[in-house]
Design an enzyme around this catalytic site. Structure first.
Site, PDB file in Angstrom:
ATOM      1  N   ASP D 178       0.797  -1.223   0.000  1.00  0.00           N
ATOM      2  CA  ASP D 178       0.000   0.000   0.000  1.00  0.00           C
ATOM      3  C   ASP D 178       0.831   1.275   0.000  1.00  0.00           C
ATOM      4  O   ASP D 178       0.687   2.140  -0.874  1.00  0.00           O
ATOM      5  CB  ASP D 178      -0.828   0.038   1.287  1.00  0.00           C
ATOM      6  CG  ASP D 178      -2.239  -0.425   1.041  1.00  0.00           C
ATOM      7  OD1 ASP D 178      -2.424  -1.196   0.083  1.00  0.00           O
ATOM      8  OD2 ASP D 178      -3.136  -0.005   1.797  1.00  0.00           O
ATOM      9  N   THR D 206       2.628  -7.920  -0.752  1.00  0.00           N
ATOM     10  CA  THR D 206       2.121  -7.880   0.609  1.00  0.00           C
ATOM     11  C   THR D 206       1.881  -9.286   1.060  1.00  0.00           C
ATOM     12  O   THR D 206       1.210 -10.060   0.389  1.00  0.00           O
ATOM     13  CB  THR D 206       0.799  -7.108   0.717  1.00  0.00           C
ATOM     14  OG1 THR D 206       0.104  -7.585   1.880  1.00  0.00           O
ATOM     15  CG2 THR D 206      -0.091  -7.345  -0.465  1.00  0.00           C
ATOM     16  N   ASP D 208       0.088 -10.194   3.297  1.00  0.00           N
ATOM     17  CA  ASP D 208      -1.300 -10.372   3.722  1.00  0.00           C
ATOM     18  C   ASP D 208      -2.279 -10.580   2.565  1.00  0.00           C
ATOM     19  O   ASP D 208      -3.446 -10.847   2.792  1.00  0.00           O
ATOM     20  CB  ASP D 208      -1.767  -9.147   4.537  1.00  0.00           C
ATOM     21  CG  ASP D 208      -1.102  -9.094   5.898  1.00  0.00           C
ATOM     22  OD1 ASP D 208      -0.444 -10.075   6.282  1.00  0.00           O
ATOM     23  OD2 ASP D 208      -1.237  -8.062   6.573  1.00  0.00           O
ATOM     24  N   GLU D 307      -3.756 -12.044  13.334  1.00  0.00           N
ATOM     25  CA  GLU D 307      -3.162 -10.924  14.083  1.00  0.00           C
ATOM     26  C   GLU D 307      -4.145  -9.791  14.389  1.00  0.00           C
ATOM     27  O   GLU D 307      -4.107  -9.196  15.464  1.00  0.00           O
ATOM     28  CB  GLU D 307      -2.034 -10.395  13.188  1.00  0.00           C
ATOM     29  CG  GLU D 307      -1.057  -9.452  13.759  1.00  0.00           C
ATOM     30  CD  GLU D 307      -0.076  -9.006  12.676  1.00  0.00           C
ATOM     31  OE1 GLU D 307      -0.316  -9.284  11.474  1.00  0.00           O
ATOM     32  OE2 GLU D 307       0.935  -8.376  13.019  1.00  0.00           O
TER      33      GLU D 307
END
Lengths: 453, 453, 453, 453
Positions: D178, D206, D208, D307
Site C-alpha cells: 500500500d 504484501t 497479507d 493478528e
C-alpha cells in the site's frame, strides 16, 4: 564386571531368545563369542588416550584440534583448496568454513580456490583460481554442488606439484574421496622430494560413506533424507495398487551404507539388498520366492537395492570412468533395471501379475543443500583441517572417530576399505526393521572386508 | 606416542597461534593442560571393553543388544508403554518400533499403550489403554507428537504400581525426560518392594538434549533442522534492512544445546547466548556494546538466545509448572522478549536506531515429523529397549555412548546433569563460527556441571 | 477503450521492440492480430454470467456450489468413491474431504470406498469396500498415494453398474483422469438405461494437468515443487564441472505442462523441450548445435525434457499399458535415455567432451504429500463434488475455470484435449526465462490442439 | 440457460439442504439472491474483452504483455528498482527476473538497484545503488528477504524525484505494498509536474494478500506452506495431551487471508478467527463456550487466529510504526497472547483445566525462499512489469485477474481495500472445513469492504 555403571537384572535368564536371525552373526564382542551380546560386554566411558600411558599403548588416532604453536606464519602463508570427484551435499559448507577459519581466525590473507578439481591446479592449466574472499564465500552454503567446480581423474602428479609451486601454495586442502586421497598422498611425496614445505590435508568426501576410519562422511545425512523421500514415494505407489511393488535403487557401488540407513530411516522397507550380502534371485530361498510369498500375504512390497548389487546378474557389461571406477549407471548394466526386469518377468510368467514402480533418485541424493546435521559436521571438519594444516600436519585426512575429530595418516586410509559388516549391529537392525529372511546365496564367502561399522 | 595410526608433521612449530579465543579453555586432554590440543592427545581406536580385562577396569557402560537367553517368555508377557513430559520428534517412531520388535521379532502378543502419560497408568484412571497392534501403529511414524498422549507431573507411585498389577504388565517402557526417569526409578523400587517381577526400561526423551550419559537424545536433529529454518528467516530479515537485527529464541531451560547446534548449522549467526556462559548486557565488554559495534561495521546482526539465559535480567518472575519445572514461557519473564526490549531501548536511547525482528519458533521445533537421522536413531533405541526388557534388565535406560548403544542405571542418570561445557570443542566451534568475543560477566563461576559433551 | 480501469502511458511509442522471439506467436487477442499484446486488449472484471442475460448468451460453465434444494435425502443415501489411474498428490485429501462433507455437513451415514479402482466396484469382485468413517479418514491427508488403492484399465461397464446396484450406491465419485472420466460417462449411461437414479460425479485427476476446461488439476503444484528439487540438483551437478550438462526428464506423455512450469519455477533452465514444440536434434539450428554453442560460451547447461518428446527419435518402440496408454518408460524407448545418448555421442565424436548428469525423478513427483496450495484446492474440489452429487447432478466433473468452481459435462471434456499452446503466454514466458532459440524443426504443423492455456 | 456447456441433473430437487451454515450468506450470484448457488449461475468461458466491443463495454482491465512498439530505446534507458515495506518470499525472484528481462531480452545495460527502500533513492542519501549485472543477480532467488534491502516510511517525494533525476532513471520499478504504491503514485505525479518522462511501474507485494484487483500477491503460497507447518505442530501438541488446545497466531492486520488459507491447507483446524468476522469471547454462543464444549466432546482443539482480531479485547493499546501502520506485535496488545490468556483464565476458573500450546511463527512465514508456485508467479510479474515500463506505461501496477496479467491504475488501487468477504466461497469453505459455528457477536455490521474475493 566391576565397571562403574552397574545395571540390575530381574533374575536368572532361562528362556532361549526367539531372535533366530541373530544366530549367524558374530558380534565379536567380547572375545568373538558367536551371536548375541554378552552381559559383560562394555563400552568405555572415556575414549581419550591417557597422556602418559605407561606401558601398553592401545591403538589410537591423533586428536585433532587447534595447536598452541603452529608451523606457518598466517601473514605469509598461501592456502589452496581443491574439490575433486563427485559432488556431495556440504562441499560448499566446507569451502566456506575453511575460508572463514583461515581468514578471520588465523589471519591468512591469500586463499586460492582451484577450478574444476586437480585440472585447475595443473601447472599447464589456463584457469585462474578464485580468491576466496569473504564476499565470495558468504552465501555459498545455501547451495548444493561445489562452488569451485570438480573433475574426475588426475593428471601426472609432477604437474600438480609444479602447480603448487607456480601459485606459491604452502597449504593445500583436498576435498574428495579415495582417488583424491591417493592424489594428495602422491602430491605430498612429490613435494617432499622437491624439498617443498607444503602441508597437504585431506577432507574426506564420499556420498557412499565408505572411507575407512571415519564414523560418517559429510553429506551422508542429507543423502539419507533425500533417499527416504524416494522410498516414501515408492511406498505410496506400492500401497496404492493391488500387488504393488515399490523398487528404489540407491547409490553405493561397493558399500551399502546409503541403502541400509535409508531403509532404517523409512521403517517401511520390506527388503534391503546390498553388495556386502550376496543373494540369489531365483530358486527356493531366493529373493523372488520371498517376494512372491510377501505379495500373496500382504499385497504390496517395498524393496531397496544398492547400485553395486550385481551378484546374480551374470554377464553384466562393465565400463570404467575417467577415474578408473566402475560405471554402473548405464542402463544395460544398471542393477535397478536388471532387478526390475527380473521381477516383472517372474510375475509375468507366473500368471500372478505385479505392478512395479521403479524410482532411481540418482544424483538428487547428492546435489542438494546440506541438512542441519551435515552443515554442523562440515563446519567442524573444515575448521579442524585448518588447525591441522596451520600446525604443519601433512599427508593426513581429518577424520571423526566415536564422535571425536582425529588426524589419520593417508597411508592407513589407503590401505583399507570400509564396508557394511553383515555381522554388525547395523545389519542386524536392518533385519529387525525389514523382517526379511536371509536370502539363499551360493557364494557366502566375503572378501576384502577390513574396517567395519 | 607409539599408537598405531601415526601422522607426520612438516617440522618444528615455532609460531604462536593467533587463536586468542581458545586461551581461556581447558580441553582437559590429556592431563588437563590448559588450552589447545596436544599432539600426544589420542582417541582410542577400539572402545569396547576387553572381555576378561585383567586388573584395572576402566569405567564403562554395559553394552546393549539382544541376549541369547532371556528372562520373559514372549508368549506370556504383557508389555506396557508410557510417554510422559513434553512432545519430541520421533516419539511415534519409538512407539512403532517397540511394538514391531515385541510383536514380530519376539512374538509378544499383548502390548498396551497407556493414554496421556502416567495418568493413564494410575490404577484409579478410567482410561482404557490402546492395544498396539500392527494396524494401529503402521503409519504413526509419519506424524509428530505422541500417538498415546502424554501429561506432566506424576501422581503417587503406589497408584502407578497398582496400575501395573491391574493390567498385568511385566515389562514397562517409559519414554520421557528427567521426571519420567525419576518416576521409572521409583516404580521399579515399589514393584520390587511388592515382590512384582517387572522390568522397567527407560527411553530417554528430551528436546533439550540434557540427559547425562547419552550422546544425543532423539528428536534433537529434527529440532535443529527446524531451528535452522527460523534462523534462516531471521537472517533474511536482518540483512533486508539497514541496521537490522535478527533475534531468535530457542528452547533450552538449563542447557544451550539447541542454541549452539542451530548456530553451527546456520553458519550465519553472529552471537549465540546460552545459560552456561553468563554475560552482561550493558557496560563496556557487554553484549550491547558488541552489538553496537557490529551494526556500525556490518549493518546487520544475527543473534540466537537460549530460553534459559535469564542471568542479567533481574527481577525475573518465576512460575512452576505441574512437574515442578520452571516455566520460562510467560511473556513477562520470557528471555526473548526481555532481550528484545533491552536491545530496542539501547538503540532508541542512543539515537542509532536498529530494526529488530524477533522469531520464537517455540513448539514448532518439537512437534514435527522426525528427520531421517532421528528416525534411524529412534528405531535403534526402541529395539534395544526391547532387548533389554526381554532379558529382564530393569531400572535402566537405553543410552548411546560414542555411537554404541548401552544400558545405564537410572540412579547414575538421576545423580548427574548434562550441560554445554564452555571449555569443550563444541563451544570452541561456536566461537570460531560466530566470531563473537567473550562477553564480560561478573559472575564467571559455574556450578552444577557434571557431564560434558 | 472506455473500460472502467484506465491506465496512462507516457506518450507515443515509436521504437520497435527487440523481443524477436515473440514474433512467431499469435496471441489471438484481440481479433487474432499476430504477435504482441495490443493496448485495447482487456480482461473482464466480472466473469460471472449475468442472471437474466437478455439476448446473446456467451459460452459459460454452470457454477458449482451448494444448492438450496437437493435431490437425495442424506439419511437414506449411500455414497461410493473410486480412485483410478495413476496416483497423484492430494488424492487422500480429496477422499477425506468428500467423507467429511458428506458425513458431517450433509449427514450421510454410509460412505463406501471401493478398493483398487474400478476392479473393486466390479460386481464379481470379492473385495469388501472400506467404510469411510471419521476415524478411518482422519489422518490420511498426511500421506501420498491413494488410501483406497487404484488400478488401470476397466472391465465391462455392465459389471460396474451391477456393482453399484449390489452395494446400493446412489452417488458415485470417480477420481481419475481421461480413462476414468470415460468410464464414469459410460456408467452414467448404463445406469440411466437400467432406470437407476445414480449421480456420477468426476473429480479430475492427472499429474500431467491435461484435462480440458480445468485451470489446473490437483497435485500439479506438488509435482512442480518436487520437479524443481530435481532441477536444482541437476543445476548443481552441471555447474560443478567444466562443460557440465544437467538433464532432467519430467512426466508429460502428450503435454508439457510439468516441464514448462518446473522450468519457470527454477529460473535456471537453459532449454525446455516439450512434445507440443517439435525440434530437431542435429544439423544447423538444431538442439545439439545450440548446446555446443552454449557450453563453449557458458561452460554448463541445464536442460529439461518432457517424457513425450519422441519426435526426432525415429524407430521408437511403442508399448501399450493396460489402459491402452502408450508406455514411454521402458529404457529402450525412454526419451531421457535417448537424448542423453544423443548428447554424449555428439560430444564424444566432436572431441569436445561434456559431462552429463541425468536425473529422472519419475514417480517421486506424483507420490508425495500434497503441498499447502494443493491441499486447499483438493478440499474445495471435494466439497463442490459433494454439493453437485447431493443436488442430483450427474455425468459431470467438478472443474475450476478462472479460479471459479464449475460443473462441466463429461461429453464436453471427452471431446477435447488440453495441450501447451506454443503461442500462449506460458510458452512465451518459458522462452523469456530460458533464452532458448526456436530450434529448427521440419514438421512445424501441429495437430489435435483444442483447448489452450 | 442456453450456454454452451450444458450439464444434466437426475430430476426434481425437493429436499431442503441441511447446510444451515450457508443460510446467512449472500453469494450475490446471480442477481443477489440470498444464499446457495443457483443453477443458472454461470462462469464465462472467455474472459478476454472482445476487441471492437460495439456498444456496452463491461468493466475490464488492460491486458499486460509485450508491446510491439515501445516507448524507450533500450540502449539509452536507465532502469531503477526499489523494494520497500516488509519482506516477502519471492522478492529476489522478482528482482532477478526484472534484471534478466531488461538486460537479456530488451538489451538494457544500466539497471540500478537502490539500497534500503526509498531511503536509498533519496537525493540526499550517500548510498551507492547496486548495478544489477548478471553475476550479481544469478543466485539471489535461492534466498529469502530482499537482496537490495528495504525500509519503512518514505521521505518527501521531491527528494525521491530529485533522486531519479540525479541517477538519470527513466524507468522505476517499485516493489511494495500500500504505502509503496502511494509513493509510486506521488512520484509519478511529481515527475510529470517537472516534465520528466519517467515510467513508474509497481509490483504489488504484501504478505497479507490484501491488495485490491490482484488475485493473489506473490509470496502468499510460501507463507501458507510455512503457516501449515506451524499448524501441523500445534495439532501434534494439542492431540498429545488430554484437553489440549493448539493455538496458532498468523499474520493479517486487517485481512484474514493467511489465516483462512492456512486453515484450509491444514484440514485439521477446528476454529479460524479473522478480523472480518467479529466474534465474542464470553457468554453463550461465544468462542469460549464453544471451546468448552469441543474439549468435552473431542478432548482437543486446534485454533487459528489472525493478528488483527482485536475486537472483543477492549483497551488494546495501539502503537504506530514508521509507515503509520498499526503495530500489533508488542506483547501487551498481541492478540495471540490476549487470546491465550483469555482461554487459560477461562479454564483455570472453571476447574476444567486445559493445556494450551501457543505458536507464533511470525516472521518465519515471510522470510523463506519462495515455493515453486510463487517462483513462477514472481517471474511472470517481473517480466510483465518490464514489458509495461518499456512501453511507457506509468502510474500502474502489474496485477493478475482471473489468472491473466493486467495493468491497473494506481488511483484505482489506492481507492479500494481488499478483505475476506464473509459471504464468499472462501469463508464458506472455512466453515465447511472447521465445522465451527457462527460465534455470537454484538457488532455484526461490517464496513470498508470494497473488493471481495
Amino acid at each position: 564386571m566391576s565397571a562403574r555403571f552397574a545395571t540390575r537384572s530381574l533374575g536368572e535368564r532361562s528362556i532361549r531368545s526367539p531372535l533366530s536371525f541373530v544366530a549367524p552373526f558374530v558380534h565379536g564382542l567380547p572375545d568373538g563369542a558367536p551371536g548375541f551380546t554378552h552381559d559383560d560386554a562394555g563400552v568405555l566411558y572415556d575414549i581419550e588416550l591417557p597422556r602418559h600411558a605407561s606401558h601398553v599403548v592401545p591403538r589410537a588416532f591423533e586428536r585433532a584440534g587447534p595447536r598452541e604453536m603452529i608451523f606457518f606464519d598466517p601473514k605469509k602463508v598461501t592456502a589452496g583448496v581443491v574439490t575433486a570427484g563427485g559432488v556431495c551435499p556440504g562441499i560448499n559448507n566446507v569451502l566456506r568454513s575453511i575460508a572463514v577459519e583461515l581468514r578471520h581466525r588465523y589471519g591468512v590473507e591469500r586463499i586460492l580456490g582451484f577450478r574444476y578439481g586437480f585440472a585447475g591446479l595443473d601447472v599447464r592449466s589456463s584457469e585462474i583460481p578464485f580468491e576466496l574472499t569473504t564476499d565470495v564465500v558468504r552465501d555459498i552454503h545455501s547451495r548444493g554442488g561445489t562452488f569451485l567446480g570438480t573433475s574426475r581423474g588426475i593428471c601426472d602428479v609432477e604437474f600438480l606439484t609444479a602447480g603448487l609451486a607456480k601459485w606459491g601454495v604452502d597449504v593445500l586442502f583436498t576435498i574428495g574421496g579415495d582417488g583424491t586421497m591417493r592424489a594428495a598422498h602422491m602430491i605430498d611425496a612429490e613435494a617432499r622430494k622437491r624439498g617443498m614445505r607444503v602441508a597437504v590435508v585431506g577432507v574426506p568426501k564420499t556420498i557412499d560413506n565408505d572411507i575407512p576410519f571415519v564414523d560418517k562422511t559429510f553429506g551422508f545425512d542429507t543423502a539419507i533424507a533425500t533417499a527416504r523421500m524416494a522410498i516414501d514415494a515408492a511406498h505410496a505407489e506400492a500401497r496404492s495398487v493391488d500387488r504393488g511393488v515399490g523398487l528404489v535403487k540407491l547409490m553405493g557401488r561397493h558399500a551399502g551404507f546409503i541403502a541400509t540407513h535409508a531403509t532404517l530411516a523409512s521403517h517401511d522397507v520390506n527388503a534391503c539388498l546390498i553388495p556386502e550380502v550376496p543373494f540369489e534371485l531365483g530358486g527356493p530361498g531366493g529373493f523372488l520366492a520371498w517376494l512372491d510369498e510377501r505379495l500373496a500375504r500382504r499385497r504390496h512390497a517395498l524393496v531397496v537395492v544398492a547400485e553395486g548389487c550385481s551378484k546374480g546378474f551374470e554377464g553384466l557389461p562393465v565400463e570404467l570412468d575417467a577415474s578408473g571406477n566402475v560405471r554402473f549407471n548405464t542402463e544395460a548394466g544398471d542393477v535397478g533395471h536388471l532387478l526390475r526386469h527380473a521381477i516383472e518377468q517372474h510375475f509375468e510368467g507366473s500368471g500372478r501379475k505385479a505392478t512395479l514402480k521403479y524410482i532411481d533418485p540418482s544424483y538428487m541424493v547428492r546435489a542438494l543443500r546440506a541438512t542441519a546435521e551435515d552443515a554442523i559436521f562440515c563446519d567442524a571438519l573444515a575448521r579442524h583441517a585448518v588447525h591441522a594444516a596451520m600446525a604443519g600436519k601433512t599427508d593426513i585426512l581429518v577424520g571423526r572417530w566415536h564422535r571425536r575429530f582425529t588426524h589419520v595418516g593417508l597411508d592407513d586410509v589407503l590401505a583399507h576399505v570400509k564396508r557394511v559388516d553383515p555381522t554388525s549391529d547395523l545389519w542386524c537392525q536392518v533385519l529387525e526393521s525389514t523382517g526379511q529372511p536371509p536370502f539363499r546365496n551360493s557364494t557366502s564367502e566375503r572378501s576384502e572386508r577390513a574396517v567395519v561399522k
